[in-house]
Design a protein around this motif. Structure first.
Motif, short mmCIF file in Angstrom:
data_model
loop_
_atom_site.label_atom_id
_atom_site.label_comp_id
_atom_site.label_asym_id
_atom_site.label_seq_id
_atom_site.Cartn_x
_atom_site.Cartn_y
_atom_site.Cartn_z
N VAL A 290 0.87 -1.19 0.29
CA VAL A 290 0.04 -0.16 -0.10
C VAL A 290 0.70 1.04 -0.36
O VAL A 290 1.61 1.12 1.16
CB VAL A 290 -1.30 0.53 1.04
CG1 VAL A 290 -1.78 1.06 1.40
CG2 VAL A 290 -1.25 -1.54 1.37
N VAL B 7 -2.14 0.22 -5.20
CA VAL B 7 -1.70 -1.10 -3.80
C VAL B 7 -1.78 -2.28 -5.15
O VAL B 7 -1.94 -1.81 -6.38
CB VAL B 7 -3.26 -1.45 -3.34
CG1 VAL B 7 -3.45 -2.53 -3.20
CG2 VAL B 7 -3.97 -0.44 -2.07
N GLY C 148 -5.14 1.11 3.50
CA GLY C 148 -5.39 1.89 2.49
C GLY C 148 -6.10 3.47 2.64
O GLY C 148 -5.90 4.83 2.29
#
Length: 147
Positions: free
Chosen positions: A82, A91, A139
């Motif tokens: 990430v 990603v 994320g």
């Protein structure tokens, strides 16, 4: 075949000259593959161990990279990297098959909605829920810091 014909075949091989060592067993196309021999099987497993030891070195759980985080599955066959970017999030999904093959996919997300949609469709949600939660949490943190 007499001696003269034999000498002619040695000098000029052609389709009319039989080759005693040219017989090859062909498998029917719908049959399962034959098992590897002992030597080939040993070489295959040695090669697989070398590949897996190289990419698994230091990638258990999560590891910090210069700009992001790396998360791996419990069995080590799946890794997510990430990385926050100026416009959102990147990603990288790396899958390491037991045969030694590696598949790498890279996705870029501009918004949390797109990232959430991808997370909902990612199969790791069922196979490794803890990894899925870590990936989603990291994320969202990266997206919030980019925006």
């Amino acid at each position: 075949m007499d001696a003269d014909q034999n000498r002619a075949c040695e000098d000029q091989p052609s389709a009319e000259c039989p080759r005693p060592n040219a017989v090859r067993k062909l498998d029917p196309p719908d049959s399962p593959p034959r098992p590897l021999g002992s030597k080939r099987s040993a070489l295959f497993s040695q090669k697989h161990r070398q590949f897996t030891s190289v990419w698994r070195a230091g990638l258990t759980g999560s590891a910090a990279r210069p700009r992001g985080q790396v998360f791996t599955s419990a069995d080590g066959t799946l890794a997510f990297t990430v990385l926050p970017t100026k416009t959102g999030l990147m990603v990288e999904r790396s899958h390491y098959a037991s045969s030694g093959k590696r598949t790498v996919q890279t996705m870029a997300f501009d918004s949390a909605v797109e990232f959430d949609r991808w997370c909902d469709l990612e199969p790791v949600r069922f196979s490794d829920p803890l990894l899925h939660r870590q990936l989603r949490r990291e994320g969202h943190e990266a997206l919030n810091s980019a925006g």
